[in-house]
Motif scaffolding. Structure first.
Motif, PDB file in Angstrom:
ATOM      1  N   GLN A   1     -13.777  63.384 -35.139  1.00 22.04           N
ATOM      2  CA  GLN A   1     -12.778  63.580 -34.082  1.00 22.04           C
ATOM      3  C   GLN A   1     -13.059  62.652 -32.908  1.00 22.04           C
ATOM      4  N   ALA A   2     -14.339  62.525 -32.562  1.00 22.48           N
ATOM      5  CA  ALA A   2     -14.723  61.641 -31.457  1.00 22.48           C
ATOM      6  C   ALA A   2     -14.409  60.182 -31.797  1.00 22.48           C
ATOM      7  N   VAL A   3     -14.693  59.776 -33.035  1.00 23.74           N
ATOM      8  CA  VAL A   3     -14.373  58.409 -33.456  1.00 23.74           C
ATOM      9  C   VAL A   3     -12.867  58.163 -33.373  1.00 23.74           C
ATOM     10  N   LEU A   4     -12.074  59.114 -33.841  1.00 24.31           N
ATOM     11  CA  LEU A   4     -10.619  58.993 -33.771  1.00 24.31           C
ATOM     12  C   LEU A   4     -10.146  58.909 -32.319  1.00 24.31           C
ATOM     13  N   ASP A   5     -10.720  59.729 -31.456  1.00 25.87           N
ATOM     14  CA  ASP A   5     -10.346  59.695 -30.039  1.00 25.87           C
ATOM     15  C   ASP A   5     -10.683  58.345 -29.405  1.00 25.87           C
ATOM     16  N   ILE A   6     -11.856  57.805 -29.709  1.00 31.34           N
ATOM     17  CA  ILE A   6     -12.232  56.492 -29.176  1.00 31.34           C
ATOM     18  C   ILE A   6     -11.240  55.443 -29.657  1.00 31.34           C
ATOM     19  N   PHE A   7     -10.917  55.477 -30.926  1.00 28.39           N
ATOM     20  CA  PHE A   7      -9.935  54.553 -31.502  1.00 28.39           C
ATOM     21  C   PHE A   7      -8.603  54.658 -30.758  1.00 28.39           C
ATOM     22  N   CYS A   8      -8.142  55.867 -30.540  1.00 27.58           N
ATOM     23  CA  CYS A   8      -6.860  56.070 -29.854  1.00 27.58           C
ATOM     24  C   CYS A   8      -6.903  55.587 -28.407  1.00 27.58           C
ATOM     25  N   TYR A   9      -8.023  55.808 -27.725  1.00 26.02           N
ATOM     26  CA  TYR A   9      -8.163  55.281 -26.363  1.00 26.02           C
ATOM     27  C   TYR A   9      -8.049  53.762 -26.361  1.00 26.02           C
ATOM     28  N   LEU A  10      -8.744  53.116 -27.296  1.00 23.88           N
ATOM     29  CA  LEU A  10      -8.785  51.659 -27.313  1.00 23.88           C
ATOM     30  C   LEU A  10      -7.482  51.038 -27.804  1.00 23.88           C
ATOM     31  N   ILE A  11      -6.803  51.654 -28.748  1.00 24.25           N
ATOM     32  CA  ILE A  11      -5.601  51.070 -29.337  1.00 24.25           C
ATOM     33  C   ILE A  11      -4.318  51.468 -28.598  1.00 24.25           C
ATOM     34  N   PHE A  12      -4.263  52.705 -28.102  1.00 22.55           N
ATOM     35  CA  PHE A  12      -3.028  53.185 -27.467  1.00 22.55           C
ATOM     36  C   PHE A  12      -3.147  53.338 -25.954  1.00 22.55           C
ATOM     37  N   PHE A  13      -4.172  54.051 -25.517  1.00 29.59           N
ATOM     38  CA  PHE A  13      -4.294  54.409 -24.107  1.00 29.59           C
ATOM     39  C   PHE A  13      -4.505  53.187 -23.211  1.00 29.59           C
ATOM     40  N   TYR A  14      -5.543  52.403 -23.487  1.00 35.13           N
ATOM     41  CA  TYR A  14      -5.867  51.289 -22.605  1.00 35.13           C
ATOM     42  C   TYR A  14      -4.811  50.188 -22.579  1.00 35.13           C
ATOM     43  N   PRO A  15      -4.217  49.797 -23.700  1.00 33.32           N
ATOM     44  CA  PRO A  15      -3.131  48.807 -23.585  1.00 33.32           C
ATOM     45  C   PRO A  15      -1.976  49.308 -22.711  1.00 33.32           C
ATOM     46  N   PHE A  16      -1.622  50.581 -22.860  1.00 32.06           N
ATOM     47  CA  PHE A  16      -0.549  51.126 -22.026  1.00 32.06           C
ATOM     48  C   PHE A  16      -0.961  51.164 -20.557  1.00 32.06           C
ATOM     49  N   MET A  17      -2.194  51.547 -20.277  1.00 30.82           N
ATOM     50  CA  MET A  17      -2.669  51.604 -18.895  1.00 30.82           C
ATOM     51  C   MET A  17      -2.732  50.219 -18.261  1.00 30.82           C
ATOM     52  N   ILE A  18      -3.118  49.218 -19.050  1.00 31.16           N
ATOM     53  CA  ILE A  18      -3.150  47.846 -18.528  1.00 31.16           C
ATOM     54  C   ILE A  18      -1.737  47.397 -18.164  1.00 31.16           C
ATOM     55  N   LEU A  19      -0.778  47.687 -19.039  1.00 33.36           N
ATOM     56  CA  LEU A  19       0.615  47.346 -18.740  1.00 33.36           C
ATOM     57  C   LEU A  19       1.131  48.121 -17.526  1.00 33.36           C
ATOM     58  N   LEU A  20       0.791  49.402 -17.448  1.00 32.41           N
ATOM     59  CA  LEU A  20       1.212  50.209 -16.302  1.00 32.41           C
ATOM     60  C   LEU A  20       0.616  49.654 -15.012  1.00 32.41           C
ATOM     61  N   LEU A  21      -0.622  49.241 -15.056  1.00 36.93           N
ATOM     62  CA  LEU A  21      -1.266  48.663 -13.876  1.00 36.93           C
ATOM     63  C   LEU A  21      -0.599  47.339 -13.485  1.00 36.93           C
ATOM     64  N   MET A  22      -0.387  46.476 -14.452  1.00 43.69           N
ATOM     65  CA  MET A  22       0.206  45.160 -14.153  1.00 43.69           C
ATOM     66  C   MET A  22       1.640  45.295 -13.628  1.00 43.69           C
ATOM     67  N   TYR A  23       2.472  46.008 -14.383  1.00 43.96           N
ATOM     68  CA  TYR A  23       3.865  46.139 -13.962  1.00 43.96           C
ATOM     69  C   TYR A  23       4.009  47.041 -12.741  1.00 43.96           C
ATOM     70  N   GLY A  24       3.176  48.064 -12.657  1.00 40.07           N
ATOM     71  CA  GLY A  24       3.201  48.932 -11.482  1.00 40.07           C
ATOM     72  C   GLY A  24       2.805  48.186 -10.220  1.00 40.07           C
ATOM     73  N   TRP A  25       1.841  47.285 -10.351  1.00 40.28           N
ATOM     74  CA  TRP A  25       1.411  46.472  -9.210  1.00 40.28           C
ATOM     75  C   TRP A  25       2.566  45.588  -8.741  1.00 40.28           C
ATOM     76  N   ASP A  26       3.225  44.915  -9.678  1.00 38.25           N
ATOM     77  CA  ASP A  26       4.374  44.072  -9.320  1.00 38.25           C
ATOM     78  C   ASP A  26       5.511  44.899  -8.724  1.00 38.25           C
ATOM     79  N   PHE A  27       5.763  46.040  -9.318  1.00 34.18           N
ATOM     80  CA  PHE A  27       6.810  46.950  -8.853  1.00 34.18           C
ATOM     81  C   PHE A  27       6.539  47.375  -7.407  1.00 34.18           C
ATOM     82  N   ALA A  28       5.300  47.776  -7.136  1.00 34.38           N
ATOM     83  CA  ALA A  28       4.926  48.204  -5.787  1.00 34.38           C
ATOM     84  C   ALA A  28       4.945  47.024  -4.816  1.00 34.38           C
TER      85      ALA A  28
END
Length: 167
Positions: free
Chosen positions: A87-114
């Motif tokens: 379960q922990a391995v799956l969670d790490i995978f999901c953080y790296l593949i789904f969570f962080y790419p989305f957060m990076i995009l949210l940070l980049m576009y959110g910064w420009d938006f603000a």
């Protein structure tokens, strides 16, 4: 590493507890508006815009607190059948593949938006025309806080993978 995790968790908890009080202000604005409208037939023109902005602040900044306490929506149909370590391995995978790419995009576009909102001193569309650039700044701040909390969660998950212990 545990000092880093405690510091991030502490920051997330502090911010979450502080922003939790915003709901009191939303309630007070709403109650004031209803009383003014119903009892005195004098609606408050700024109440809707203020409550929307306060709720946006609360909704966004409370997200890292929810992540800390594992309160986000998840579907665990397959995950529950796995061992704690898997379960922990799956969670790490999901953080790296789904969570962080989305957060990076949210940070980049959110910064420009603000930044665009600050540059134009953007206001709301309502009659009162309240400034919205403060609230739009919450988007990149939330992304940063979520990334920090995600890092703390990954560190904990790596410890689970190494030791095979439950979180």
């Amino acid at each position: 590493m545990s000092a880093l995790v405690r510091a991030i968790d502490g920051l997330t908890t502090l911010v979450g507890r502080i922003v939790g009080w915003v709901m009191i202000f939303i309630m007070l604005v709403t109650v004031y508006d209803v009383i003014a409208r119903r009892l005195f037939n004098a609606p408050v023109i700024w109440a809707f815009d203020v409550s929307v902005q306060l709720f946006a602040l609360h909704f966004m900044i409370a997200a890292p607190f929810a992540l800390l306490h594992n309160e986000h929506v998840s579907i665990n149909i397959f995950k529950d059948r796995l061992s704690v370590r898997h379960q922990a391995v799956l969670d790490i995978f999901c953080y790296l593949i789904f969570f962080y790419p989305f957060m990076i995009l949210l940070l980049m576009y959110g910064w420009d938006f603000a930044a665009r909102s600050w540059a134009t001193r953007e206001t709301s569309w309502g009659i009162v025309a309240l400034p919205v650039y403060y609230v739009k700044t919450v988007i990149p701040v939330t992304a940063g806080l979520l990334m920090l909390q995600g890092l703390a969660n990954i560190i904990r998950l790596v410890q689970v993978v190494r030791k095979g212990e439950a979180r």
